[in-house]
Write a protein that holds these residues in place. Structure first.
Motif, mmCIF file in Angstrom:
data_model
loop_
_atom_site.group_PDB
_atom_site.id
_atom_site.type_symbol
_atom_site.label_atom_id
_atom_site.label_comp_id
_atom_site.label_asym_id
_atom_site.label_seq_id
_atom_site.Cartn_x
_atom_site.Cartn_y
_atom_site.Cartn_z
ATOM 1 N N ILE A 162 -21.089 -43.010 17.018
ATOM 2 C CA ILE A 162 -20.676 -44.381 16.721
ATOM 3 C C ILE A 162 -19.356 -44.366 15.958
ATOM 4 N N ASP A 163 -19.222 -43.458 14.995
ATOM 5 C CA ASP A 163 -17.960 -43.330 14.266
ATOM 6 C C ASP A 163 -16.812 -43.066 15.230
ATOM 7 N N ALA A 164 -17.025 -42.167 16.197
ATOM 8 C CA ALA A 164 -15.975 -41.823 17.143
ATOM 9 C C ALA A 164 -15.572 -43.035 17.973
ATOM 10 N N SER A 165 -16.561 -43.791 18.454
ATOM 11 C CA SER A 165 -16.260 -44.975 19.257
ATOM 12 C C SER A 165 -15.530 -46.030 18.440
ATOM 13 N N LEU A 166 -15.959 -46.230 17.203
ATOM 14 C CA LEU A 166 -15.287 -47.201 16.345
ATOM 15 C C LEU A 166 -13.853 -46.775 16.055
ATOM 16 N N TYR A 167 -13.636 -45.478 15.914
ATOM 17 C CA TYR A 167 -12.276 -44.992 15.688
ATOM 18 C C TYR A 167 -11.387 -45.300 16.895
ATOM 19 N N LEU A 168 -11.911 -45.056 18.104
ATOM 20 C CA LEU A 168 -11.127 -45.356 19.298
ATOM 21 C C LEU A 168 -10.868 -46.857 19.400
ATOM 22 N N MET A 169 -11.873 -47.651 19.093
ATOM 23 C CA MET A 169 -11.677 -49.103 19.103
ATOM 24 C C MET A 169 -10.594 -49.490 18.097
ATOM 25 N N ARG A 170 -10.591 -48.834 16.966
ATOM 26 C CA ARG A 170 -9.585 -49.119 15.942
ATOM 27 C C ARG A 170 -8.188 -48.773 16.445
ATOM 28 N N ARG A 171 -8.054 -47.632 17.120
ATOM 29 C CA ARG A 171 -6.760 -47.213 17.621
ATOM 30 C C ARG A 171 -6.255 -48.142 18.720
ATOM 31 N N VAL A 172 -7.140 -48.644 19.565
ATOM 32 C CA VAL A 172 -6.723 -49.458 20.701
ATOM 33 C C VAL A 172 -6.573 -50.928 20.327
ATOM 34 N N PHE A 173 -7.522 -51.452 19.528
ATOM 35 C CA PHE A 173 -7.557 -52.887 19.260
ATOM 36 C C PHE A 173 -7.229 -53.259 17.817
ATOM 37 N N GLY A 174 -7.164 -52.272 16.921
ATOM 38 C CA GLY A 174 -6.817 -52.566 15.548
ATOM 39 C C GLY A 174 -7.989 -52.552 14.594
ATOM 40 N N ALA A 175 -7.656 -52.525 13.305
ATOM 41 C CA ALA A 175 -8.659 -52.386 12.255
ATOM 42 C C ALA A 175 -9.612 -53.569 12.207
ATOM 43 N N ARG A 176 -9.104 -54.778 12.413
ATOM 44 C CA ARG A 176 -9.946 -55.960 12.300
ATOM 45 C C ARG A 176 -11.047 -55.958 13.357
ATOM 46 N N THR A 177 -10.690 -55.618 14.601
ATOM 47 C CA THR A 177 -11.676 -55.584 15.677
ATOM 48 C C THR A 177 -12.737 -54.531 15.407
ATOM 49 N N ALA A 178 -12.297 -53.329 14.985
ATOM 50 C CA ALA A 178 -13.257 -52.257 14.712
ATOM 51 C C ALA A 178 -14.159 -52.614 13.538
ATOM 52 N N ALA A 179 -13.592 -53.235 12.508
ATOM 53 C CA ALA A 179 -14.398 -53.624 11.346
ATOM 54 C C ALA A 179 -15.423 -54.683 11.723
ATOM 55 N N THR A 180 -15.050 -55.605 12.599
ATOM 56 C CA THR A 180 -15.988 -56.628 13.056
ATOM 57 C C THR A 180 -17.137 -55.996 13.824
ATOM 58 N N ALA A 181 -16.815 -55.053 14.712
ATOM 59 C CA ALA A 181 -17.857 -54.357 15.469
ATOM 60 C C ALA A 181 -18.765 -53.567 14.536
ATOM 61 N N ALA A 182 -18.173 -52.891 13.549
ATOM 62 C CA ALA A 182 -18.964 -52.106 12.601
ATOM 63 C C ALA A 182 -19.898 -52.995 11.793
ATOM 64 N N ARG A 183 -19.391 -54.142 11.365
ATOM 65 C CA ARG A 183 -20.218 -55.060 10.585
ATOM 66 C C ARG A 183 -21.403 -55.558 11.409
ATOM 67 N N ARG A 184 -21.164 -55.809 12.686
ATOM 68 C CA ARG A 184 -22.236 -56.302 13.555
ATOM 69 C C ARG A 184 -23.355 -55.273 13.703
ATOM 70 N N ILE A 185 -23.003 -53.991 13.775
ATOM 71 C CA ILE A 185 -24.030 -52.970 13.953
ATOM 72 C C ILE A 185 -24.400 -52.284 12.642
ATOM 73 N N VAL A 186 -23.962 -52.881 11.527
ATOM 74 C CA VAL A 186 -24.323 -52.419 10.177
ATOM 75 C C VAL A 186 -23.928 -50.961 9.979
ATOM 76 N N MET A 187 -22.650 -50.697 10.223
ATOM 77 C CA MET A 187 -22.083 -49.366 10.033
ATOM 78 C C MET A 187 -20.892 -49.459 9.097
#
Length: 317
Positions: A162-187
């Protein structure tokens, strides 16, 4: 990135597949504007796929991966043996410039496709030496959580997927998008890839209380100088004891942890605030733009200015 495909084979591990689905296969949520991906699970021979915990019925063939922007490899038992069509599908995806991601022992498929040669990569710590032996041209880093090297992402497995996927999401879509996804899945929104896969001493076996209050205090004072002796005083420990306890509990050093937190905050401010680079450097505790630029470029391979320009364009689009 619009289309994501996950390749599964007989022996597929449920948690590995589930962690990929958790990040990339969530439907639209009315409370955020995160992207929704065209997501598919595919296999070399559609139909029943025997799993490590339960069987799946997969309708999609590997054609689903032929035009995917991200091709993920779910781990499986019998990780050394892979269907030739799966190997070719992954090789073709990388060849046309798609991102390729392997969870845990899924890295073996990348190796069979020739995608680990000359690249840094990782896998679950139990299998690092074995992966290096199998693919001697790879640069295996078994101690880290995840590695992204020239479009090829490898993760340590289990929750680190999950960390790896969130990192890729962060690189492609930015910190805000990755943080939103992380918050949704409680990570946690960001765990540095260089963080150790496991801590040497479980928290429950140390005599002192957890360092969590000190970490929270440090984040509240992140714009200030935070040398080890100041953090140690906050924890009521000697600097030497604090440094040892910090690594035991977090898997990293105080300096590495602070640097990763400061970079993560800088990413968010670059995306969401009108502050200048110099102002952001002060806000996150780097002091000046030159120091921010050094650490930012070292960690992300791009400058703060280029990062801001990229994600400003994404939001405008």
């Amino acid at each position: 990135m619009k289309k994501v495909a996950v390749i599964v084979q007989d022996g597929v591990q449920a948690f590995g597949l589930g962690s990929i689905c958790e990040v990339w296969n969530e439907p639209y949520h009315p409370d955020d504007d995160n992207p929704v991906f065209e997501f598919s699970v595919c296999t070399p021979e559609p139909g029943r796929v025997r799993g490590s915990s339960y069987d799946l019925f997969v309708e999609e063939s590997l054609d689903a991966a032929a035009d995917a922007d991200l091709v993920c490899i779910a781990p499986k038992r019998g990780y050394r043996a892979h269907h030739p069509a799966a190997i070719e599908a992954v090789r073709a995806a990388a060849g046309r410039g798609a991102y390729v991601s392997a969870h845990c022992t899924g890295a073996w498929l990348l190796g069979e496709a020739g995608l680990l040669d000359g690249r840094e990569c990782t896998t679950h710590w139990r299998y690092g030496a074995e992966l290096q032996e199998a693919f001697p041209e790879a640069v295996v880093r078994p101690e880290v959580l995840y590695v992204l090297d020239d479009g090829v992402l490898t993760g340590a497995g289990s929750a680190a997927g999950i960390d790896a996927s969130l990192y890729l999401m962060r690189r492609v879509f930015g910190a805000r998008t990755a943080a939103t996804a992380a918050r949704r899945i409680v990570m946690p929104p960001h765990r540095s890839g260089g963080q150790a896969q496991f801590v040497r001493t479980p928290v429950g076996q140390v005599e002192a209380e957890t360092l969590s209050p000190v970490l929270a205090w440090a984040l509240e004072h992140i714009d200030e100088p935070l040398p080890v002796d100041r953090l140690a005083a906050q924890a009521h420990m000697s600097p030497r004891t604090f440094a040892r306890r910090f690594r035991d509990e977090t898997g990293t050093t105080p300096l590495q942890w602070l640097t990763s937190q400061r970079i993560a905050l800088a990413e968010e401010l670059l995306e969401s605030s009108p502050l200048s680079i110099e102002q952001i450097a002060g806000r996150v505790g780097f002091g000046n733009a030159a120091t921010l630029r050094h650490h930012f470029t070292q960690a992300l391979g791009t400058t703060p200015q280029e990062f801001r320009r990229t994600f400003t364009c994404l939001e405008a689009g």
